[in-house]
Design an enzyme around this catalytic site. Structure first.
Site, PDB file in Angstrom:
ATOM      1  N   GLN A 140      74.967  91.967  10.498  1.00  0.00           N
ATOM      2  CA  GLN A 140      74.563  92.702  11.597  1.00  0.00           C
ATOM      3  C   GLN A 140      73.788  94.067  11.505  1.00  0.00           C
ATOM      4  O   GLN A 140      73.499  94.977  12.120  1.00  0.00           O
ATOM      5  CB  GLN A 140      76.044  93.071  12.473  1.00  0.00           C
ATOM      6  CG  GLN A 140      76.374  91.801  12.878  1.00  0.00           C
ATOM      7  CD  GLN A 140      77.619  92.021  13.613  1.00  0.00           C
ATOM      8  OE1 GLN A 140      78.637  91.551  13.206  1.00  0.00           O
ATOM      9  NE2 GLN A 140      77.873  92.766  14.482  1.00  0.00           N
ATOM     10  N   ARG A 165      83.746  92.805  19.047  1.00  0.00           N
ATOM     11  CA  ARG A 165      83.199  93.267  20.255  1.00  0.00           C
ATOM     12  C   ARG A 165      83.566  94.579  20.780  1.00  0.00           C
ATOM     13  O   ARG A 165      83.747  94.509  22.034  1.00  0.00           O
ATOM     14  CB  ARG A 165      83.380  91.988  21.080  1.00  0.00           C
ATOM     15  CG  ARG A 165      82.186  92.124  22.100  1.00  0.00           C
ATOM     16  CD  ARG A 165      82.325  90.799  23.263  1.00  0.00           C
ATOM     17  NE  ARG A 165      81.218  90.909  24.048  1.00  0.00           N
ATOM     18  CZ  ARG A 165      80.529  89.897  24.145  1.00  0.00           C
ATOM     19  NH1 ARG A 165      80.824  88.587  23.507  1.00  0.00           N
ATOM     20  NH2 ARG A 165      79.238  89.822  24.851  1.00  0.00           N
ATOM     21  N   CYS A 166      83.558  95.329  20.129  1.00  0.00           N
ATOM     22  CA  CYS A 166      83.795  96.878  20.654  1.00  0.00           C
ATOM     23  C   CYS A 166      83.275  97.883  19.678  1.00  0.00           C
ATOM     24  O   CYS A 166      82.951  97.537  18.588  1.00  0.00           O
ATOM     25  CB  CYS A 166      85.430  97.009  20.916  1.00  0.00           C
ATOM     26  SG  CYS A 166      86.318  97.247  19.324  1.00  0.00           S
ATOM     27  N   GLU A 211      80.117  95.358  25.164  1.00  0.00           N
ATOM     28  CA  GLU A 211      81.380  95.309  24.805  1.00  0.00           C
ATOM     29  C   GLU A 211      82.439  95.800  25.862  1.00  0.00           C
ATOM     30  O   GLU A 211      83.532  95.112  25.667  1.00  0.00           O
ATOM     31  CB  GLU A 211      81.615  96.188  23.476  1.00  0.00           C
ATOM     32  CG  GLU A 211      80.736  95.711  22.431  1.00  0.00           C
ATOM     33  CD  GLU A 211      80.474  96.447  21.271  1.00  0.00           C
ATOM     34  OE1 GLU A 211      80.579  97.724  21.430  1.00  0.00           O
ATOM     35  OE2 GLU A 211      80.025  96.124  20.099  1.00  0.00           O
TER      36      GLU A 211
END
Lengths: 288, 173, 806
Positions: free
Chosen positions: C240, C387-388, C760
């Site tokens: 990522q 996912r945050c 998110e």
């Protein structure tokens, strides 16, 4: 996630398969749908030197009915069971069970014979077979024998099949007209084995339980009949108190092993709940 | 090492011969030997469905099928869907309804949905959710996958279909 | 933003051709994915490529007495078996982590978690590698194991990190115990304590956010290819943050970054799992350098779930002080953070607990204090943001749970207590007690819109009726969250990774025919960057999105950026895209003025052209201007039409939302059905509503998975349980609820187009909403908290404890 090397055989007759089994003894494994065996081989928990694929053998796949006896070839897939109009009409319990097994793709490959012969207490057909008093046709070098389900499941991954035998057929007597059945399965998600499940076949006669079979999945070393629960119901009206009692008796009979699905107490309780759920649904399906 | 054997089958309607060990898994043959990298490996334990291909009219997880088991059979992968530059209705549906994000599960999803629509041409939402439950998606939450399959089903039935995401939804002049 | 717009009908047609901000543009990445033509790392096949497999420890804590690789090395087709000894000459046996710690690439004398990397087998193909892996013989001497972070801090706890002996100061300050990593505090402790002492009401609640895993459908992996002749290294990798990987690889290998090319091709989902640098990458690179052949390493699902980057594992105690009307006076939080055997948390350097200090939430809380201790245990390293944005999920969980606990204590409705405590609209920008500056928010209308949409009063009435009926087979619960996120890391004054500020970048080149290519420092893993970045350029520079090519992920072509995680792509790179577009536009203005022989000040931008103010018939389209940029520019101007922007944001952005869940708990089995879920999100300016909806569906589904099933429990021996997809809960279409979505728009005042980021929020906001709903089902029975995941088994135990099971 790669199996160890092995030799592959795809015989085209039962005789040829049995000959291979006789030749290779415990170095050989039979391959049906492969969705229990291949994962074990990929983890290298199983490492047969010879894999005998049954897929080419004719006459051991398909669903038929002669008189009151339904016969299902051992290589019949869950998908074929699900889509069978014959079973939908005469043995909907089996369709209901297949719907709750694994997932669509696995059901195209997974077979009823494989599910039964694997001897895994988590598989769903064994309990249903017990509840239906099914019979299994086993063919070996010395011919054919028929073993009742009640005598088949000996322990976890241990069955009455001899190393040189092949299961070819499942035979089930059509449940009596007016009887109702249900397979109730509690699972965490699609594709999971049962936390607990119960198969019930019930025949009512003028408000009284005339005949009852209750069998449980994944709450003991093998699939098992809940006989005390059956005895308590037979000859009585199937009312709330009786249903509750049957659940309690089934709970007392099971010997679950703790895992991430739950501890012993939870699985025991859920066995009771599934018996109650299946009984109520089976009762609602009785027309007698 | 066990002897290798030649296995012949049809892949997206073309005849192929491959030399494999008996233990070779179909997904590896397709991806590593036949350059069909559309089907993906997500779990190797037949849970995720990313490796789904159509094998003789069956949706199967090709991580749990031996290549030697495919001799003489028909294999359909995502690479066989578009014909003459024309997308299959399912491919169009997934695009129009935003039925994919990272795209990793998509080939398996579409291949599975193809077989589903062969068997149930007019599925309800509940049907789709049930019969697609062998395919995991981590991105979409499935809601738009359901719509994508409904879009394709309608199109395959010859109905006029429109995306549920109109282009100018929120533009104000 | 456009300067003018006059003829709505005509403009609409032109806007449609532009496919700019606000359009539900269909995704540009889809054609390759729907035809099986994506290129993920495992799709890369290079001539001569070898395959590597990691040998891992079966023990959670053990000395390595010996490693015998001779049989494996002798196996036909095996090219190398690497151990720590083989990596030592290259100084590659340890590597730095993103958190300022070090991590063993291959175990150096001992292992400290189950499945730790011990040796790396490289063979002709994956089949031979798998066979050889079985032939590596490792002799272990088991050591005492500690998997409980509280026990890890006992005086006589086993020493997990022998290599840190004598180091009393770590990357984040003093260590007070051999298994202690850091203590981090923020807020005014004394004032907070005084507010508690003076408060009419206080509540306290312990809660564990269990160890979970992002579990993208594609596992981690790479193909490393070192060209000994050219001396350069190319790595295709599931990252990522490819530019950060290049810097790390450069630091490790001493190869200059100019000779290293990191390519993140298509990524099969990331969700935080693919931020870190993992031993498998390093060993594949080392093997390629040693062998002179490309080496592929792809982890199995079990390796993914048990070695690369867990999330959470936060043991939190929250306390609120309030008056009798439920107005909150102070928040106090203590956290014990289990970081596993190596501190490989992905957080900005200065903040070892990430942005946990957003835990005052959407509420106007005058006093707050937070203290976080990081601890080593015999568990796998990680601590990524699933996912945050860095630890925001934990923060939001804490405050959204605590406000429910307070409401229950005071007997105040759970919606009402939120309305009483919201930061009022006129207080923005709002400076929080823990030092953050919220950019914008308008919380009350959001919650009221949700309450109206679901008929909240009717739901509460139904719940009351069910509670009054002892024969009701279900318990009904209603969960609310009104969360505020902090995303878009971040301002370089507070945020860096390995010393590199957390800016991001965009480079746009407009070609003579008016088409353009744009490259960014981020990398999409399903978010649809190719589609949405082009929409920003379309609106901001007047170039149709259909002729804009967007590229990311190749460090040899894209400008340096910190990558995609923590919802930072739109807030940071998206701002760079807008600003680079503005630079293009301003140059275009001058060229247009030159072509029309007027002053640039007399030109006005009009969607896709510049026209003369007061004389709209005289205009030059962006297409005409692009052509002129290559043959007819004003005196003294450089030819060409391109721009680069490196954007260092002045602040974070603060998306928010109001969610409501209705659940039914079956007393017989503990099964829970999510009957309804309504999610209202405010992410500021909305670029592509179709993609936003998709992101929200996905985030809600991942939140559902965490709340109801995901966990990676350990037994006392340090065996990680549930490391397969049989046990680890990834919901299918059958289990996943139906989602209802809604929105309000409160733009960010400091972002060039007002956007805040969205992917998110649904994960961060939904998890406490599910928990609040489940616990609300039991609230009338005195229950204030039950732990996640709310699976049937755990829920049934709660029912049993209350004597209402079955």
């Amino acid at each position: 996630m790669i199996p160890r090397p092995f030799a592959y055989h795809a015989p085209d007759s039962i005789g040829a398969a049995i000959a291979l089994l006789s030749d290779f003894g415990d170095q050989a494994k039979l391959l049906a749908g492969g969705h229990s065996l291949l994962p074990m081989m990929k983890l290298r928990f199983a490492a047969p030197e010879h894999l005998i694929d049954l897929r080419r053998i004719k006459g051991i796949r398909g669903i038929d009915m002669q008189g009151d006896e339904i016969s299902i070839g051992a290589m019949t897939t869950e998908r074929e069971i699900l889509a069978s109009p014959l079973l939908a009409m005469h043995l909907p319990l089996l369709v209901e069970t297949a719907r709750q097994i694994a997932d669509p793709q696995v059901r195209y490959k997974g077979t009823i014979g494989g599910d039964i012969a694997h001897g895994d207490p988590g598989n769903d057909h064994p309990a249903v077979m017990l509840a239906l008093d099914a019979r299994f046709v086993l063919v070996g070098p010395h011919g054919e024998r028929v073993v009742p389900a009640a005598d088949f499941f000996l322990g976890t991954y241990v069955t009455a099949i001899e190393p040189d035998e092949v299961m070819t057929q499942v035979r089930i007597s059509k449940p009596a007209v007016g009887s109702g059945a249900c397979y109730a399965k509690l699972k965490r998600k699609t594709g999971d084995f049962a936390t607990a499940a119960a198969a019930v076949v019930l025949r009512m006669d003028r408000g009284i339980c005339a005949d009852i079979a209750i069998a449980l999945t994944n709450v003991a070393p093998t699939a098992m009949r809940a006989e005390a629960a059956e005895n308590a119901l037979r000859g009585r009206p199937v009312e709330d108190a009786a249903i509750a009692e049957a659940g309690d008796l089934a709970m007392a009979a099971c010997e679950p092993a703790a895992d991430l699905r739950g501890d012993e107490a939870y699985k025991r309780a859920m066995a009771g709940q599934m018996v109650r759920r299946a009984l109520r649904t089976a009762l609602s399906r009785c027309t007698g | 090492m066990a002897k290798k054997t030649v296995v012949s089958f049809r892949l997206n309607q073309a005849d192929v011969d491959v030399l494999v060990e008996p233990r070779e898994l179909l997904i590896h043959t397709l991806r590593d030997k036949l350059d069909h990298t559309g089907p993906h490996i997500g779990c190797e334990t037949s849970h995720c469905g990313a490796c789904t291909v159509d094998l003789d009219g069956m949706s199967v997880k090709s991580c749990t099928v031996l290549t030697v088991q495919c001799a003489d059979l028909d294999v359909l992968t995502i690479e066989g869907f578009a014909k003459g530059g024309q997308l299959h209705a399912l491919q169009e549906g997934f695009m129009q309804e935003h039925g994919l994000q990272c795209g990793f599960c998509t080939p398996g999803m579409i291949t599975r949905a193809y077989r589903l629509l062969q068997e149930i041409p007019d599925p309800t939402e509940e049907d789709i959710r049930y019969w697609m439950s062998g395919n995991l998606c981590r991105c979409t939450g499935y809601q738009n996958i359901v719509k994508a399959i409904q879009y394709a089903a309608a199109k395959l039935r010859g109905e006029v279909v429109e995306t549920s995401h109109p282009m100018m939804a929120e533009v104000t002049v | 933003m456009n300067e003018i717009a006059r003829d709505p009908a005509a403009d609409l047609g032109r806007l449609e051709r532009l496919e700019g901000i606000g359009c539900a543009r269909k995704r540009r990445e889809d054609p390759r994915f729907i035809q099986g033509r994506g290129t993920y790392v495992d799709d890369i096949h290079l001539p001569g490529m070898l395959f590597g497999i990691m040998i891992r420890s079966p023990y959670a804590h053990a000395r390595i007495k010996s490693i015998d690789t001779s049989r494996a090395k002798a196996h036909p087709g095996v090219h190398a078996v690497l151990t720590a000894e083989d990596l030592k000459p290259f100084k590659l046996h340890w590597m730095p982590t993103l958190a300022g710690d070090v991590q063993a690439v291959l175990a150096d004398g001992k292992v400290s978690f189950q499945n730790q990397e011990v040796a790396f087998v490289v063979a002709e193909d994956r089949y031979i590698a798998a066979d050889a892996a079985e032939m590596v013989e490792v002799e272990y001497e088991e050591l005492p194991v500690v998997v409980d972070p509280f026990k890890a801090m006992l005086p006589d706890a086993p020493v997990i990190r022998d290599d840190l002996a004598g180091k009393d100061v770590g990357a984040h300050g003093a260590r007070r115990h051999h298994n202690h990593i850091f203590n981090w505090q923020i807020g005014d402790r004394d004032r907070t304590d005084r507010a508690f002492d003076a408060a009419a009401v206080t509540v306290s609640q312990d809660m564990l956010y269990p160890r979970v895993h992002p579990c993208p459908l594609e596992t981690c992996g790479c193909v490393a290819s070192y060209d000994a002749v050219r001396g350069d290294l190319t790595v295709w990798i599931t990252s990522q943050a490819p530019h950060v990987v290049r810097t790390v690889v450069g630091l490790l290998s001493s190869i200059p970054e100019s000779k290293i090319r990191i390519i993140s091709p298509d990524i099969g989902g990331g969700f935080g799992n693919k931020v870190g640098v993992y031993p498998g990458y390093v060993t594949a690179i080392a093997a390629s350098i040693v062998l002179g052949r490309p080496v592929k390493w792809i982890e199995s699902r079990n390796e993914n779930l048990t070695t690369t980057a867990f999330a959470r594992d936060y043991w939190m105690t929250g306390e609120l002080a309030a008056d009798t009307d439920g107005r909150i006076k102070a928040l106090r939080v203590k956290v014990l953070a289990d970081h596993g055997a190596f501190d490989a948390c992905a957080d900005p350097t200065k903040w070892p607990a990430g942005m946990f200090h957003v835990c005052t939430g959407s509420y106007d809380i005058a006093n707050a204090h937070v203290s976080v201790d990081g601890v080593y245990t015999n568990k796998f390293p990680g601590g990524v943001s699933y996912r945050c944005s860095f630890r925001v999920t934990e923060a939001v969980y804490l405050i959204e749970r605590m406000i429910d606990v307070l409401a229950q204590k005071l007997g105040i409705d759970k919606a009402e207590i939120r309305l009483r405590n919201f930061i009022p609209k006129d207080k923005f920008p709002y400076h929080s007690a823990l030092g953050l500056d919220y950019d914008s928010g308008d919380y009350t209308p959001a919650l009221q819109k949700v309450m109206k949409a679901v008929d909240y009063d009717a739901l509460r009435a139904e719940q009351a009726a069910k509670r009054a009926d002892p024969d009701c087979p279900t318990l009904m619960g209603i969960g609310i969250t009104t969360f505020t996120e902090i995303v878009g890391a971040g301002p370089s004054k507070s945020c860096d990774i390995l010393g590199i500020g957390m800016f991001d970048s965009c480079e746009i080149r407009v070609h003579p025919d008016g088409s353009a290519i744009a490259r960014m420092g981020t990398i999409s893993q399903g978010q649809g960057h190719q589609t949405t970045y082009a929409q920003i350029i379309a609106t901001e520079a007047g170039i149709p999105a259909s002729v804009i090519q967007v590229e990311e992920g190749d460090t040899s072509t894209a400008p340096y950026g910190l990558g995609t995680y923590g919802s930072r792509s739109t807030p940071v790179a998206g701002a760079a895209v807008a600003r680079a577009s503005h630079k293009i536009r301003e140059k275009a203005r001058k060229i247009a003025a030159h072509l029309l022989e007027v002053s640039p000040d007399d030109m006005e931008f009009d969607l896709d052209q510049f026209r003369v103010k007061g004389d709209p018939a005289r205009a030059k389209s962006m297409k005409e201007i692009a052509w002129a940029a290559y043959n007819n520019v004003p005196e003294g101007m450089e030819m060409g039409l391109e721009a680069v922007d490196y954007y260092d944001p002045p602040n974070f952005t603060f998306p928010f939302g109001a969610y409501l869940a209705v659940v039914d708990v079956l007393k017989a089995t503990g099964e829970i059905k999510v009957r309804r879920f309504y999610a209202l999100d405010d992410c500021g300016t909305r670029i592509n509503p179709m993609i936003i909806e998709g992101q929200i569906h996905g985030g809600l589904t991942e939140g559902f998975a965490v709340a109801f099933g995901q966990e990676l429990p350990y037994d006392e021996q340090g065996n990680v349980l549930g490391g397969t997809l049989m046990d680890y809960f990834l919901p299918t279409a059958v289990e996943t609820p139906h989602w209802e979505t809604d929105f309000t728009v409160t733009p960010s005042p400091h972002h060039p187009i007002g956007a805040k980021g969205v992917a998110e929020s649904p994960h961060v906001g939904s998890i406490p909403c599910f928990s609040n709903a489940v616990i609300d089902a039991f609230a009338h029975l005195g229950v204030t908290h039950t732990g996640m995941p709310h699976n049937a088994y755990r829920t049934w135990q709660q029912l049993l404890a209350l004597n209402i099971a079955g």
